[in-house]
Design a protein around this motif. Structure first.
Motif, PDB file in Angstrom:
ATOM      1  N   GLN A 147      32.019  -7.392  50.376  1.00 11.00           N
ATOM      2  CA  GLN A 147      31.733  -7.815  51.753  1.00 11.00           C
ATOM      3  C   GLN A 147      31.289  -9.271  51.795  1.00 11.00           C
ATOM      4  O   GLN A 147      31.672 -10.019  52.703  1.00 11.00           O
ATOM      5  N   ALA A 150      34.372 -11.362  51.376  1.00 15.83           N
ATOM      6  CA  ALA A 150      35.212 -11.310  52.577  1.00 15.83           C
ATOM      7  C   ALA A 150      34.659 -12.204  53.671  1.00 15.83           C
ATOM      8  O   ALA A 150      35.412 -12.905  54.364  1.00 15.83           O
ATOM      9  N   ASP A 151      33.342 -12.206  53.823  1.00 15.27           N
ATOM     10  CA  ASP A 151      32.717 -13.081  54.826  1.00 15.27           C
ATOM     11  C   ASP A 151      32.958 -14.544  54.489  1.00 15.27           C
ATOM     12  O   ASP A 151      33.170 -15.378  55.380  1.00 15.27           O
ATOM     13  N   TYR A 155      38.187 -13.160  57.477  1.00 17.80           N
ATOM     14  CA  TYR A 155      39.155 -12.086  57.755  1.00 17.80           C
ATOM     15  C   TYR A 155      40.398 -12.643  58.458  1.00 17.80           C
ATOM     16  O   TYR A 155      40.304 -13.664  59.137  1.00 17.80           O
ATOM     17  N   PRO A 156      41.556 -11.964  58.254  1.00 13.12           N
ATOM     18  CA  PRO A 156      41.815 -10.760  57.467  1.00 13.12           C
ATOM     19  C   PRO A 156      41.882 -11.065  55.972  1.00 13.12           C
ATOM     20  O   PRO A 156      42.211 -12.182  55.569  1.00 13.12           O
ATOM     21  N   VAL A 157      41.573 -10.037  55.159  1.00 11.55           N
ATOM     22  CA  VAL A 157      41.638 -10.175  53.715  1.00 11.55           C
ATOM     23  C   VAL A 157      42.497  -9.040  53.142  1.00 11.55           C
ATOM     24  O   VAL A 157      42.669  -7.999  53.772  1.00 11.55           O
ATOM     25  N   ILE A 173      42.300  -5.600  55.357  1.00 11.38           N
ATOM     26  CA  ILE A 173      41.063  -5.363  56.118  1.00 11.38           C
ATOM     27  C   ILE A 173      40.923  -6.496  57.124  1.00 11.38           C
ATOM     28  O   ILE A 173      40.868  -7.665  56.755  1.00 11.38           O
ATOM     29  N   THR A 174      40.877  -6.124  58.395  1.00 11.18           N
ATOM     30  CA  THR A 174      40.900  -7.140  59.459  1.00 11.18           C
ATOM     31  C   THR A 174      39.533  -7.509  60.000  1.00 11.18           C
ATOM     32  O   THR A 174      39.405  -8.533  60.668  1.00 11.18           O
ATOM     33  N   ASN A 175      38.510  -6.697  59.708  1.00 10.73           N
ATOM     34  CA  ASN A 175      37.170  -7.015  60.225  1.00 10.73           C
ATOM     35  C   ASN A 175      36.104  -6.381  59.344  1.00 10.73           C
ATOM     36  O   ASN A 175      36.373  -5.450  58.565  1.00 10.73           O
ATOM     37  N   ALA A 176      34.878  -6.877  59.472  1.00  8.81           N
ATOM     38  CA  ALA A 176      33.778  -6.448  58.610  1.00  8.81           C
ATOM     39  C   ALA A 176      33.434  -4.975  58.786  1.00  8.81           C
ATOM     40  O   ALA A 176      33.039  -4.298  57.826  1.00  8.81           O
ATOM     41  N   PHE A 179      35.373  -2.675  56.489  1.00 10.54           N
ATOM     42  CA  PHE A 179      35.387  -2.963  55.051  1.00 10.54           C
ATOM     43  C   PHE A 179      34.900  -1.792  54.187  1.00 10.54           C
ATOM     44  O   PHE A 179      35.583  -1.432  53.207  1.00 10.54           O
ATOM     45  N   LYS A 203      42.786 -13.977  50.577  1.00 10.28           N
ATOM     46  CA  LYS A 203      43.052 -14.204  51.991  1.00 10.28           C
ATOM     47  C   LYS A 203      44.381 -13.554  52.349  1.00 10.28           C
ATOM     48  O   LYS A 203      45.374 -13.711  51.631  1.00 10.28           O
TER      49      LYS A 203
END
Length: 444
Positions: A147, A150-151, A155-157, A173-176, A179, A203
Motif C-alpha cells: 500500500q 502504491a501510494d 494509482y492505477p497500479v 488495482i485502481t484505488n487504495a 488494495f 505503474k
C-alpha cells in the motif's frame, strides 16, 4: 566446441515435433519422452528413441526432473532441449542437467533464475540501463508495504507475483480501498501457482501494447536482435494472436528497442534464444516487462519474416558454433499466427488443416488422436505470411474458415470473430481489448 550428437526433448506436442525436425536437419539423433497418456502421440513415433517417464499427470512426467535426466543418461544423450512451458524456465532443472554433464539448450541455470524472479530481473535491467515502468524497489510480502508503494507510485497500479508468469498472481488495482482484497487474492494465487508469495508493483499503463524482441546469443557473447513481434491480442494475459513485425512501432523506436534488447541480454551473459518483452505506449515510450529465457510459442512468425530457423540456431549455439547472422535482417514480409486451443478433451474424428501458398501449420494432431485433458490446451498453430498485414489477415481468415477439427470443441469461431473485428483490422487495439470485447463493462 561442445559435443552434441543426441538430444533428449523434454516436451510434447507440436514443439517436440518442431525440435525433432530441426535435429534431423542437423543430423542429430533424438530421444522423445512421454507420459502414459501420450503413448500414441506423434513425437513418440517420429523420434529415434522414446522413453516413458511417468503417468499422465504433468508432475509425474513432464515436470519430473529426475526421471527426465535419468532418461537422458540412460539413452546416452549429450543435451536436453526443454521446448517451452513445463521445465523450460526452471533453473533447478537446468542446474540438474549441468550437474549431470548434459548440455541444457538455453541459458545457464544462474541466468534463468535471475530472469525468473521478476523483481530481481527488473533491478538487473535498471542497472543495465533498460527502461522500466515506475514501480516498487524490490518485492514484498506484507500488504502494508504494498500500500505504501502504491501510494508513492500513484494509482492505477499492476500487482504481480515476483515468481510469476502466464497471468497468474496479477491484479490491476485502481484505488487504495481495493488494495487489501486484491493483494490477498493475488498473493494466494501466486502461492498456489508458484509456492512463493513475494509480490511487486508497477505503474499500470491504461492502453499499452505488448511488443517483444527476439534475440540470439552465442557462447562467445555475440548477441543480435532477429526481429520483433506484436503480441497485443491477449485474453486474460494469454496470447491469442501474434504478428511480426510490429507494424505499429515507428522505425526509430524499433531500432532503439532492438538495441535495448541486445543490451539487456548481453548484460547478463545470455546464451541461446530469448525474448525481451516490453510494454509499448507510443513512440519512444516502452518499458521492460520480462525476459523469456526459452523459445516462444510464437517463434514461427519471426522465422518467416527473418529467414531464420530459430530452433536450429538454438542447437547450433549449444554446439558452440558462432552466430552467422551479423546484423538483424529487415523483414521480407509479414506473418500472423493464430493459436488453436481445445475447449474440451476427446478424440479427433475428422481433421482438415489449411495448406497452400502463404500458410504454415504447426501441430501434433492426426485423425483419431485422443486429445488428453492433462496439459496445455493449445493443439495447433496456423501461421499466414505474405507481403503486408491486410493481405495476410485475409489469408488467415480463409485458413481458419477451411480448418476442420471435429470431435472436440475449439476456439476456431472465436479466432474468426477477432480476425473480423474492425479494431483488429485497423490495428487500434491494446492488451485489454479482447477482455473488454468478451466481457464488456457493466452498464450503470
Amino acid at each position: 566446441m561442445t559435443l552434441v550428437k543426441k538430444v533428449l526433448i523434454a516436451n510434447r506436442g507440436e514443439i517436440a515435433l518442431r525440435i525433432i525436425r530441426a535435429c534431423r536437419l542437423l543430423h542429430l539423433k533424438t530421444v522423445a519422452v512421454y507420459a502414459t497418456a501420450d503413448k500414441f502421440a506423434l513425437h513418440v513415433g517420429l523420434a529415434d528413441e522414446a522413453v516413458c517417464i511417468g503417468s499422465a499427470s504433468p508432475e509425474a512426467s513432464y515436470l519430473n526432473q529426475r526421471n527426465i535426466v535419468a532418461a537422458a543418461l540412460g539413452t546416452h544423450c549429450d543435451a536436453v532441449h526443454p521446448g517451452y512451458g513445463f521445465l523450460s524456465e526452471n533453473a533447478s532443472f537446468a542446474k540438474l542437467c549441468e550437474a549431470n554433464q548434459l548440455k541444457f539448450i538455453g541459458p545457464s541455470a544462474k541466468v534463468i533464475a535471475l530472469m525468473g524472479e521478476k523483481a530481481q530481473a527488473r533491478a538487473t535491467m535498471v542497472a543495465a540501463g533498460v527502461p522500466v515502468a515506475p514501480g516498487s524497489d524490490g518485492d514484498f510480502t506484507a500488504v502494508a508495504v504494498g500500500q505504501t508503494w502504491a501510494d508513492r507510485i500513484g494509482y492505477p497500479v499492476m500487482l504481480k507475483a515476483s515468481a510469476g508468469g502466464g497471468g497468474k498472481g496479477m491484479r490491476v488495482i485502481t484505488n487504495a480501498a481495493d488494495f487489501p482484497e486484491a493483494f490477498n487474492l493475488a498473493q494466494g494465487e501466486a502461492q498456489n501457482a508458484f509456492g512463493d508469495g513475494h509480490m511487486y508493483l508497477e505503474k499500470y499503463l491504461t492502453h499499452p501494447r505488448h511488443i517483444e524482441v527476439q534475440i540470439l546469443a552465442d557462447q562467445a557473447g555475440h548477441t543480435i536482435a532477429v526481429g520483433d513481434r506484436d503480441c497485443t491480442i491477449q485474453h486474460h494475459h494469454q496470447k491469442v494472436l501474434e504478428e511480426a513485425p510490429a507494424v505499429i512501432v515507428d522505425e526509430p523506436t524499433r531500432a532503439k528497442m532492438h538495441r535495448v534488447a541486445v543490451q539487456a541480454a548481453a548484460s547478463i551473459h545470455y546464451e541461446g534464444a530469448g525474448t525481451v518483452e516490453f510494454l509499448y505506449d507510443g513512440p519512444n515510450q516502452f518499458y521492460f516487462m520480462e525476459m523469456n529465457t526459452r523459445i516462444q510459442v510464437e517463434h514461427p512468425v519471426t522465422e518467416l519474416t527473418s529467414h531464420t530457423d530459430l530452433v536450429a540456431a538454438q542447437l547450433k549455439i549449444a554446439q558452440g558454433k558462432p552466430l552467422t547472422l551479423t546484423t538483424p535482417q529487415a523483414p521480407a514480409n509479414f506473418a500472423l499466427e493464430c493459436r488453436i486451443t481445445a475447449n474440451t478433451a476427446g478424440t479427433i474424428t475428422a481433421l482438415h488443416l489449411p495448406d497452400g501458398h502463404g500458410i504454415r501449420t504447426d501441430t501434433a494432431l492426426y485423425q483419431g488422436y485422443q486429445v488428453p485433458p492433462y496439459y496445455d490446451a493449445m493443439i495447433a498453430k496456423i501461421i499466414a505470411y505474405g507481403p503486408d498485414r491486410p493481405t495476410v489477415i485475409r489469408q488467415m481468415q480463409s485458413a481458419i474458415d477451411e480448418t476442420v477439427i471435429a470431435g472436440i470443441s475449439t476456439n476456431l469461431d472465436f479466432l474468426m470473430q477477432l480476425l473480423q473485428e474492425s479494431k483488429f483490422l485497423d490495428n487500434t487495439t491494446d492488451i485489454n481489448w479482447v477482455d473488454h470485447l468478451v466481457e464488456p463493462a457493466p452498464t450503470a
